[in-house]
Scaffold this active site. Structure first.
Site, PDB file in Angstrom:
ATOM      1  N   SER A 183       0.797  -1.227   0.000  1.00 39.07           N
ATOM      2  CA  SER A 183       0.000   0.000   0.000  1.00 39.07           C
ATOM      3  C   SER A 183       0.829   1.276   0.000  1.00 39.07           C
ATOM      4  CB  SER A 183      -0.949  -0.005   1.195  1.00 39.07           C
ATOM      5  OG  SER A 183      -0.236  -0.176   2.398  1.00 39.07           O
ATOM      6  N   HIS A 211      -5.522  -3.871  -1.914  1.00 40.43           N
ATOM      7  CA  HIS A 211      -5.303  -2.773  -2.863  1.00 40.43           C
ATOM      8  C   HIS A 211      -5.351  -3.259  -4.311  1.00 40.43           C
ATOM      9  CE1 HIS A 211      -4.604   0.682  -0.302  1.00 40.43           C
ATOM     10  NE2 HIS A 211      -4.041  -0.149   0.555  1.00 40.43           N
ATOM     11  N   LYS A 242     -12.326  -0.474   0.217  1.00 44.30           N
ATOM     12  CA  LYS A 242     -11.591   0.301  -0.788  1.00 44.30           C
ATOM     13  C   LYS A 242     -12.394   0.296  -2.108  1.00 44.30           C
ATOM     14  CE  LYS A 242      -7.300  -0.869   1.624  1.00 44.30           C
ATOM     15  NZ  LYS A 242      -7.301   0.205   2.619  1.00 44.30           N
TER      16      LYS A 242
HETATM   17  C1  LIG Z   1      -2.986  -4.356   2.556  1.00 50.38           C
HETATM   18  C2  LIG Z   1      -4.074  -4.007   3.533  1.00 50.38           C
HETATM   19  N1  LIG Z   1      -4.616  -4.973   4.275  1.00 50.38           N
HETATM   20  C3  LIG Z   1      -5.588  -4.721   5.160  1.00 50.38           C
HETATM   21  C4  LIG Z   1      -6.077  -3.447   5.340  1.00 50.38           C
HETATM   22  C5  LIG Z   1      -7.148  -3.205   6.340  1.00 50.38           C
HETATM   23  O1  LIG Z   1      -8.381  -3.199   5.685  1.00 50.38           O
HETATM   24  P1  LIG Z   1      -9.686  -2.804   6.499  1.00 50.38           P
HETATM   25  O2  LIG Z   1      -9.821  -1.329   6.386  1.00 50.38           O
HETATM   26  O3  LIG Z   1     -10.782  -3.561   5.826  1.00 50.38           O
HETATM   27  O4  LIG Z   1      -9.475  -3.257   7.899  1.00 50.38           O
HETATM   28  C6  LIG Z   1      -5.559  -2.399   4.583  1.00 50.38           C
HETATM   29  C7  LIG Z   1      -6.079  -1.030   4.777  1.00 50.38           C
HETATM   30  O5  LIG Z   1      -5.404  -0.072   4.880  1.00 50.38           O
HETATM   31  C8  LIG Z   1      -4.529  -2.686   3.661  1.00 50.38           C
HETATM   32  O6  LIG Z   1      -3.988  -1.711   2.936  1.00 50.38           O
END
Ligand SMILES: Cc1ncc(COP(=O)(O)O)c(C=O)c1O
Length: 396
Positions: A183, A211, A242
């Site tokens: 990310s 992502h 997202k």
């Molecule tokens: C790679 C990744 N995994 C998990 C998450 C967490 O997702 P959630 O907002 O559904 O908890 C994010 C969010 O920033 C992320 O970028």
């Protein structure tokens, strides 16, 4: 009072965070999330949301949610296994399974929960997890909760991953864990390389595709789709927060027995409330939209190519790639904040990312493209970056 000493300690910490340019302020938005929003400081073009397909303010989703509220109510006041499972929860799980072509799916209230609930449920002290150094915090925390041996391999470095696989030959089971797209950099894991090594060393593969789900690959199923490895990966976790409408919710999809054991033992699933019905209905509609309208991801990729090329032409240091995450590398934390402020002051909403979200000295502004952006909006953002970048001495 014990708190007096804690209060002074925390205040000193907060002061030092602020002095080093690392303090994170939250700006108030007064309208739905979209390409442009009203904020406490004015009307702004937004360039920092994970709203990849522009569905966060979709009227179609809003209408479905309003209808869903009438048919299924607001909340369930329960975890799934007590009285928190509605027909729509099962429908969403099945829809995700069918879309990916996996064996089964389990919903969580976030992908963070999906990740923290995964490893300790499936693996024990006799096992090993081998994790990319730049994995998301939720994978790191999930791995910490698990009693398996932990190995961290250098970011996307297949030689180092192979070393770690050799070092863990004696483990009962092994799982390689990686983000599909990282990310903070917008770069993709070498999933083909990872799956090849997993085959060679008899390890499972877990990919967090938060992502990428909804817009990468020929059918938008993510980096696993783009690299053609869906059937070689054992577990995929992802978010509905997202591209899939951007509200909240997460899921784990993959091998049937893994999903079954998660339903029995995964702590965030067993000890936390069910996904709210309106969110489930919204996610169902978002999945319908992205499966029937490939033009949304086409527009997203066109916007990404356009913005990346123009920013590079202007002289900004952009991490190369083709992902809608466009990291503009600044390095110095204070300079980064100054550039973000200069951009914000010109009506473009961006955020300065610094430690602990990225390593110290690697501060950056992470711009994100959306299918909702028009060419006119992107040109406006580019003009603002050019002016602010010159003013702050980031470009000449
Ligand atoms: C790679 C990744 N995994 C998990 C998450 C967490 O997702 P959630 O907002 O559904 O908890 C994010 C969010 O920033 C992320 O970028």
């Amino acid at each position: 009072m014990a708190y007096t000493a804690v209060k002074d300690f925390l205040q000193d910490e907060l002061d030092s965070i602020r002095e080093s340019g690392l303090y994170k302020d939250e700006k108030i938005i007064r309208t739905p999330q979209g390409a442009e929003v009203d904020t406490s400081t004015g009307h702004e073009l937004i360039m920092c949301a994970n709203n990849y397909l522009g569905l966060a303010d979709s009227e179609e989703i809003e209408q479905a949610v309003v209808d869903g509220l009438k048919t299924h109510g607001f909340g369930m006041a329960s975890v799934r296994f007590i009285c928190g499972t509605q027909d729509i929860h099962k429908e969403l799980e099945d829809k995700i399974t069918n879309w990916f072509g996996t064996e089964a799916t389990i919903l969580y209230t976030s992908c963070f929960d999906a990740n923290t609930g995964l490893f300790e449920t499936v693996l024990g002290p006799e096992d090993a997890i081998i994790s990319d150094a730049l994995n998301h915090a939720s994978i790191i925390d999930g791995v910490r909760l698990c009693k398996a041996t932990r190995k961290v391999y250098k970011h996307n470095d297949m030689a180092d991953l192979e070393d770690k696989l050799r070092e863990t030959q004696d483990s009962r089971f092994r799982m390689i864990a990686t983000d599909g797209v990282f990310s903070m950099q917008g770069d993709e894991a070498d999933l083909v390389g990872i799956c090849d090594l997993a085959d060679k060393y008899d390890a499972m593969v877990m990919v967090d595709d938060s992502h990428a789900t909804g817009f990468l690959g020929p059918t938008g199923r993510g980096s696993v789709d783009k690299q053609g490895v869906i059937d070689r990966v054992d577990v995929i976790t992802s978010t509905m927060g997202k591209a899939l409408g951007g509200a909240s919710g997460g899921f784990t999809t993959g091998r049937k027995e893994i999903i079954d054991i998660l339903r029995q033992r995964s702590r965030p699933y067993l000890f936390s409330n069910t996904l709210a019905p309106p969110i489930v209905v919204g996610a169902l509609t978002a999945l319908d939209i992205l499966q029937t309208r490939p033009e949304l991801r086409e527009r997203l990729h066109e916007n990404t190519a356009y913005f990346r090329n123009r920013m590079t032409d202007l002289g900004f240091d952009i991490v190369p790639g083709d992902h809608p995450i466009v990291p503009i590398m600044i390095g110095d934390e204070k300079k980064n904040v100054a550039l973000a402020q200069a951009v914000n002051a010109r009506g473009v909403f961006v955020v300065a990312f610094s430690f602990p979200v990225v390593p110290r000295g690697e501060a950056r502004i992470r711009v994100q493209m959306s299918a909702a952006h028009t060419r006119e909006q992107l040109d406006r953002a580019l003009a603002v970056f050019e002016e602010a970048g010159r003013e702050q001495g980031v470009i000449s």
